[in-house]
Design a protein around this motif. Sequence first.
Motif, PDB file in Angstrom:
ATOM      1  N   ILE A 103      17.039  50.979  44.019  1.00 51.62           N
ATOM      2  CA  ILE A 103      15.830  50.213  43.670  1.00 51.62           C
ATOM      3  C   ILE A 103      14.685  50.566  44.609  1.00 51.62           C
ATOM      4  O   ILE A 103      13.541  50.729  44.174  1.00 51.62           O
ATOM      5  CB  ILE A 103      16.134  48.704  43.697  1.00 51.62           C
ATOM      6  CG1 ILE A 103      17.120  48.368  42.585  1.00 51.62           C
ATOM      7  CG2 ILE A 103      14.866  47.886  43.558  1.00 51.62           C
ATOM      8  CD1 ILE A 103      17.618  46.943  42.609  1.00 51.62           C
ATOM      9  N   LEU A 104      14.981  50.719  45.893  1.00 53.45           N
ATOM     10  CA  LEU A 104      13.952  51.092  46.862  1.00 53.45           C
ATOM     11  C   LEU A 104      13.356  52.453  46.527  1.00 53.45           C
ATOM     12  O   LEU A 104      12.130  52.630  46.568  1.00 53.45           O
ATOM     13  CB  LEU A 104      14.532  51.113  48.280  1.00 53.45           C
ATOM     14  CG  LEU A 104      13.602  51.582  49.383  1.00 53.45           C
ATOM     15  CD1 LEU A 104      12.429  50.623  49.544  1.00 53.45           C
ATOM     16  CD2 LEU A 104      14.356  51.741  50.682  1.00 53.45           C
ATOM     17  N   VAL A 105      14.184  53.405  46.179  1.00 50.76           N
ATOM     18  CA  VAL A 105      13.695  54.745  45.832  1.00 50.76           C
ATOM     19  C   VAL A 105      12.817  54.682  44.585  1.00 50.76           C
ATOM     20  O   VAL A 105      11.751  55.296  44.531  1.00 50.76           O
ATOM     21  CB  VAL A 105      14.881  55.714  45.631  1.00 50.76           C
ATOM     22  CG1 VAL A 105      14.416  57.028  45.039  1.00 50.76           C
ATOM     23  CG2 VAL A 105      15.600  55.946  46.940  1.00 50.76           C
ATOM     24  N   ALA A 147       8.938  64.253  48.709  1.00 45.97           N
ATOM     25  CA  ALA A 147       9.824  64.011  49.853  1.00 45.97           C
ATOM     26  C   ALA A 147      10.817  62.895  49.550  1.00 45.97           C
ATOM     27  O   ALA A 147      12.011  63.016  49.868  1.00 45.97           O
ATOM     28  CB  ALA A 147       8.999  63.668  51.086  1.00 45.97           C
ATOM     29  N   THR A 148      10.358  61.817  48.938  1.00 49.66           N
ATOM     30  CA  THR A 148      11.237  60.705  48.598  1.00 49.66           C
ATOM     31  C   THR A 148      12.303  61.139  47.599  1.00 49.66           C
ATOM     32  O   THR A 148      13.477  60.799  47.736  1.00 49.66           O
ATOM     33  CB  THR A 148      10.428  59.523  48.023  1.00 49.66           C
ATOM     34  OG1 THR A 148       9.444  59.134  48.976  1.00 49.66           O
ATOM     35  CG2 THR A 148      11.317  58.344  47.705  1.00 49.66           C
ATOM     36  N   ALA A 149      11.904  61.898  46.599  1.00 50.63           N
ATOM     37  CA  ALA A 149      12.858  62.370  45.593  1.00 50.63           C
ATOM     38  C   ALA A 149      13.900  63.299  46.223  1.00 50.63           C
ATOM     39  O   ALA A 149      15.095  63.200  45.912  1.00 50.63           O
ATOM     40  CB  ALA A 149      12.123  63.082  44.472  1.00 50.63           C
ATOM     41  N   LEU A 150      13.482  64.170  47.117  1.00 48.23           N
ATOM     42  CA  LEU A 150      14.424  65.083  47.775  1.00 48.23           C
ATOM     43  C   LEU A 150      15.403  64.337  48.673  1.00 48.23           C
ATOM     44  O   LEU A 150      16.603  64.638  48.669  1.00 48.23           O
ATOM     45  CB  LEU A 150      13.671  66.148  48.576  1.00 48.23           C
ATOM     46  CG  LEU A 150      12.952  67.214  47.759  1.00 48.23           C
ATOM     47  CD1 LEU A 150      12.164  68.154  48.663  1.00 48.23           C
ATOM     48  CD2 LEU A 150      13.952  68.009  46.927  1.00 48.23           C
ATOM     49  N   VAL A 151      14.906  63.385  49.448  1.00 46.59           N
ATOM     50  CA  VAL A 151      15.778  62.607  50.329  1.00 46.59           C
ATOM     51  C   VAL A 151      16.797  61.829  49.505  1.00 46.59           C
ATOM     52  O   VAL A 151      17.982  61.777  49.832  1.00 46.59           O
ATOM     53  CB  VAL A 151      14.950  61.665  51.238  1.00 46.59           C
ATOM     54  CG1 VAL A 151      15.835  60.645  51.931  1.00 46.59           C
ATOM     55  CG2 VAL A 151      14.180  62.468  52.265  1.00 46.59           C
ATOM     56  N   ARG A 204      20.859  62.401  49.742  1.00 53.34           N
ATOM     57  CA  ARG A 204      21.738  61.280  50.086  1.00 53.34           C
ATOM     58  C   ARG A 204      22.739  61.012  48.972  1.00 53.34           C
ATOM     59  O   ARG A 204      23.900  60.721  49.231  1.00 53.34           O
ATOM     60  CB  ARG A 204      20.937  60.024  50.368  1.00 53.34           C
ATOM     61  CG  ARG A 204      20.170  60.110  51.647  1.00 53.34           C
ATOM     62  CD  ARG A 204      19.501  58.804  51.936  1.00 53.34           C
ATOM     63  NE  ARG A 204      19.910  58.441  53.284  1.00 53.34           N
ATOM     64  CZ  ARG A 204      19.997  57.217  53.734  1.00 53.34           C
ATOM     65  NH1 ARG A 204      19.719  56.213  52.949  1.00 53.34           N
ATOM     66  NH2 ARG A 204      20.365  56.989  54.959  1.00 53.34           N
ATOM     67  N   ARG A 205      22.295  61.119  47.737  1.00 53.54           N
ATOM     68  CA  ARG A 205      23.185  60.876  46.604  1.00 53.54           C
ATOM     69  C   ARG A 205      24.303  61.910  46.567  1.00 53.54           C
ATOM     70  O   ARG A 205      25.466  61.579  46.363  1.00 53.54           O
ATOM     71  CB  ARG A 205      22.377  60.919  45.311  1.00 53.54           C
ATOM     72  CG  ARG A 205      23.172  60.652  44.095  1.00 53.54           C
ATOM     73  CD  ARG A 205      22.237  60.577  42.883  1.00 53.54           C
ATOM     74  NE  ARG A 205      23.013  60.842  41.701  1.00 53.54           N
ATOM     75  CZ  ARG A 205      22.689  61.705  40.772  1.00 53.54           C
ATOM     76  NH1 ARG A 205      21.575  62.379  40.867  1.00 53.54           N
ATOM     77  NH2 ARG A 205      23.452  61.898  39.734  1.00 53.54           N
ATOM     78  N   ASN A 206      23.962  63.169  46.770  1.00 53.26           N
ATOM     79  CA  ASN A 206      24.972  64.227  46.763  1.00 53.26           C
ATOM     80  C   ASN A 206      25.925  64.096  47.941  1.00 53.26           C
ATOM     81  O   ASN A 206      27.115  64.362  47.813  1.00 53.26           O
ATOM     82  CB  ASN A 206      24.304  65.601  46.766  1.00 53.26           C
ATOM     83  CG  ASN A 206      23.661  65.915  45.432  1.00 53.26           C
ATOM     84  OD1 ASN A 206      23.999  65.315  44.415  1.00 53.26           O
ATOM     85  ND2 ASN A 206      22.727  66.836  45.433  1.00 53.26           N
ATOM     86  N   THR A 207      25.413  63.688  49.103  1.00 48.18           N
ATOM     87  CA  THR A 207      26.254  63.518  50.277  1.00 48.18           C
ATOM     88  C   THR A 207      27.245  62.383  50.066  1.00 48.18           C
ATOM     89  O   THR A 207      28.431  62.513  50.357  1.00 48.18           O
ATOM     90  CB  THR A 207      25.391  63.230  51.525  1.00 48.18           C
ATOM     91  OG1 THR A 207      24.490  64.316  51.722  1.00 48.18           O
ATOM     92  CG2 THR A 207      26.250  63.071  52.753  1.00 48.18           C
ATOM     93  N   LEU A 208      26.772  61.255  49.548  1.00 52.38           N
ATOM     94  CA  LEU A 208      27.656  60.120  49.304  1.00 52.38           C
ATOM     95  C   LEU A 208      28.681  60.439  48.224  1.00 52.38           C
ATOM     96  O   LEU A 208      29.835  60.033  48.316  1.00 52.38           O
ATOM     97  CB  LEU A 208      26.840  58.890  48.908  1.00 52.38           C
ATOM     98  CG  LEU A 208      25.967  58.282  50.004  1.00 52.38           C
ATOM     99  CD1 LEU A 208      25.126  57.148  49.446  1.00 52.38           C
ATOM    100  CD2 LEU A 208      26.823  57.797  51.154  1.00 52.38           C
TER     101      LEU A 208
END
Length: 80
Positions: free
Chosen positions: A3-5, A38-42, A46-50
């Motif tokens: 939601i924050l993203v 930048a927000t979309a990349l971060v 994070r999504r791929n890492t999790l």
Amino acid sequence: MLILVIVLLAIWAVLAVIGFAIQGLLWLAIIALILFIATALVALVRRNTLRSRSQGGTTTQGGTTTQGGTSEGGTDRGAN
């Protein structure tokens, strides 16, 4: 987190539109686009890492594969 993203991406998109609509605020549009990317990349990283962390079921510690709290050749401390 999701939601924050989404909220941040919406804010950056609105600021970019305002910046392009008002000629004197072109700098705002440029900053908003940079922050949007930048927000979309971060979020993507994070999504791929999790996702990659959640797919593993076993861990290796010192060459011994462990599952469920016991190790090969070891004892479970909770079972006395």
